[in-house]
Design a protein around this motif. Structure first.
Motif, short mmCIF file in Angstrom:
data_model
loop_
_atom_site.label_atom_id
_atom_site.label_comp_id
_atom_site.label_asym_id
_atom_site.label_seq_id
_atom_site.Cartn_x
_atom_site.Cartn_y
_atom_site.Cartn_z
N VAL A 157 36.88 -30.31 -67.75
CA VAL A 157 36.15 -29.96 -66.52
C VAL A 157 36.74 -30.69 -65.33
N SER A 158 36.84 -29.97 -64.20
CA SER A 158 37.33 -30.61 -62.98
C SER A 158 36.26 -30.68 -61.90
N LYS A 159 35.65 -29.53 -61.54
CA LYS A 159 34.63 -29.52 -60.50
C LYS A 159 33.53 -28.54 -60.86
N PRO A 160 32.54 -28.97 -61.63
CA PRO A 160 31.47 -28.06 -62.04
C PRO A 160 30.61 -27.62 -60.86
N MET A 161 30.31 -26.32 -60.81
CA MET A 161 29.41 -25.79 -59.79
C MET A 161 28.02 -25.55 -60.36
N LEU A 162 27.98 -25.12 -61.63
CA LEU A 162 26.71 -24.87 -62.32
C LEU A 162 26.87 -25.31 -63.77
N VAL A 163 25.90 -26.05 -64.26
CA VAL A 163 25.86 -26.43 -65.68
C VAL A 163 24.58 -25.88 -66.27
N GLU A 164 24.71 -25.13 -67.36
CA GLU A 164 23.56 -24.62 -68.09
C GLU A 164 23.51 -25.30 -69.46
N ALA A 165 22.41 -25.95 -69.76
CA ALA A 165 22.25 -26.65 -71.03
C ALA A 165 21.09 -26.03 -71.80
N ARG A 166 21.32 -25.75 -73.08
CA ARG A 166 20.27 -25.22 -73.94
C ARG A 166 20.21 -26.04 -75.22
N ARG A 167 19.02 -26.52 -75.54
CA ARG A 167 18.81 -27.32 -76.75
C ARG A 167 17.52 -26.84 -77.40
N LEU A 168 17.65 -26.08 -78.48
CA LEU A 168 16.52 -25.50 -79.18
C LEU A 168 16.55 -25.92 -80.64
N LEU B 209 14.00 -34.26 -76.44
CA LEU B 209 15.26 -33.53 -76.59
C LEU B 209 16.05 -33.37 -75.30
N MET B 210 15.38 -32.92 -74.23
CA MET B 210 16.11 -32.61 -73.01
C MET B 210 16.83 -33.81 -72.43
N ILE B 211 16.32 -35.00 -72.70
CA ILE B 211 16.94 -36.21 -72.15
C ILE B 211 18.40 -36.33 -72.54
N HIS B 212 18.77 -35.81 -73.72
CA HIS B 212 20.19 -35.81 -74.12
C HIS B 212 21.02 -35.05 -73.11
N ASP B 213 20.57 -33.84 -72.77
CA ASP B 213 21.35 -32.99 -71.87
C ASP B 213 21.28 -33.47 -70.43
N ALA C 33 22.14 -27.57 -61.96
CA ALA C 33 22.02 -27.54 -63.42
C ALA C 33 20.72 -26.87 -63.80
N ILE C 34 20.77 -26.07 -64.86
CA ILE C 34 19.58 -25.45 -65.44
C ILE C 34 19.53 -25.88 -66.90
N LEU C 35 18.45 -26.55 -67.26
CA LEU C 35 18.31 -27.09 -68.61
C LEU C 35 17.10 -26.49 -69.29
N THR C 36 17.29 -26.05 -70.53
CA THR C 36 16.20 -25.52 -71.34
C THR C 36 16.15 -26.28 -72.65
#
Length: 326
Positions: free
Chosen positions: A136-147, A163-167, A209-212
């Protein structure tokens, strides 16, 4: 300090048992004792690992150099503070404490006593995350999913703390900018604390960032998707795979941080083993860990903002769950 770091583990639940096993197997450590409120559990584990069973963390003082704290989160602050004040190096599982104020107090105490304070954000030691960070060089959007499927553990705290604290930690590390906004909504599906949450974080550099996170699913998923100006990268933490697609649709594969690996797979290692090995090295060499107290505090601060933002959505969901149950 002896040539091997004299260690102990406080809390022998699911994760604490793994800590104890790693110390027992690591040639740089001498596992002196295990501590648990359940005396029988401590005696059984001590017998298996060839160490002493103790009833309280204070019994360790003067007998060990370093301690892992894997007790319930509500106990982290008091146990860690007393261990630090006794001059012990401390590895405390995430979250570092219940509040940012407690975390700051632990950081200050560790600084004053000149002891190591490391926080257990294990995903930072994942080889595939390391490959993603390198790519990664310059992230504009990060989507994290942990289910994860439902399991009867850590259900006294929300899925954000569990759980979400990891992401949150991974996102903060990838973006490298100050968070400036946090919004969230969530549902109580089984527990009285939030079981499924989606959060959105805005950063000073205009990244987002959008985290689920959810803990009542039927199958597991642990992914990070990073959008950059000219490509998207997908990191599958569960299956140790990394891939990328450029804006013109040309598929790439990434392995060990390099474009062109055959299947985009990254060789795994034992993340907890790597984490504990670093802790032992920091204890012996007086080094600075990857996940410092400040790092753990910064993740906790976002957790608290998300849980505050959940507000009415979770409250209404919990009330409905209570009504249905009655």
């Amino acid at each position: 300090m002896t040539s091997r770091v004299r260690t102990a583990v406080v809390g022998l639940g699911y994760f604490g048992s793994f800590h104890a096993r790693h110390y027992a197997l690591n040639p740089d450590a001498e596992l002196v004792a295990v501590v648990d409120a359940d005396g029988e559990r401590a005696r059984v584990r001590a017998g298996e690992l060839g160490c002493e069973a103790m009833a309280a963390h204070r019994d360790l003082f003067g007998k060990v150099d370093a301690v892992s704290i894997a007790a319930p989160t509500s106990l982290h602050y008091d146990i860690a503070r007393e261990c630090i004040e006794a001059g012990l190096d401390v590895f405390v599982e995430k979250p570092i404490a219940e509040t940012v104020e407690q975390a700051n107090a632990l950081i200050d105490a560790a600084r004053q006593r000149k002891v190591v304070l490391q926080v257990g954000h294990i995903e930072r030691f994942s080889t595939v995350f390391g490959a993603l960070k390198q790519a990664v060089s310059k992230p504009m959007l990060v989507e994290a999913r942990r289910l994860v499927p439902f399991r009867p553990r850590a259900n006294d705290v929300s899925v954000v703390s569990d759980l979400m604290i990891h992401d949150i930690d991974l996102v903060l590390d990838l973006v490298g900018s100050e968070p400036v906004s946090v919004t969230a909504d969530g549902l109580c599906l089984v527990n009285r604390t939030a079981d499924h949450v989606t959060a959105r974080i805005g950063f000073a550099n205009r990244a987002a960032a959008i985290l689920t996170a959810g803990r009542v699913g039927t199958s597991g998923e642990r992914t990070l998707r990073v959008m950059e100006e000219d490509r998207a990268l997908l990191c599958d933490l569960q299956n140790s795979k990394l891939s990328a697609v450029s804006v013109n649709g040309l598929a790439e594969t990434l392995g060990e941080g390099a474009v062109g690996a055959s299947e985009g797979e990254v060789e795994r290692h034992d993340n907890l083993g790597a984490e504990i090995a670093e802790f032992l090295s920091c204890c012996a060499q007086r080094g600075t860990p990857t996940i410092t107290g400040e790092t753990g505090r910064n993740a906790l601060a976002i957790v608290q903002q998300i849980e505050a933002a959940l507000g009415e959505s979770v409250s209404a969901s919990a009330q409905e769950l209570s009504r249905v149950a009655s």
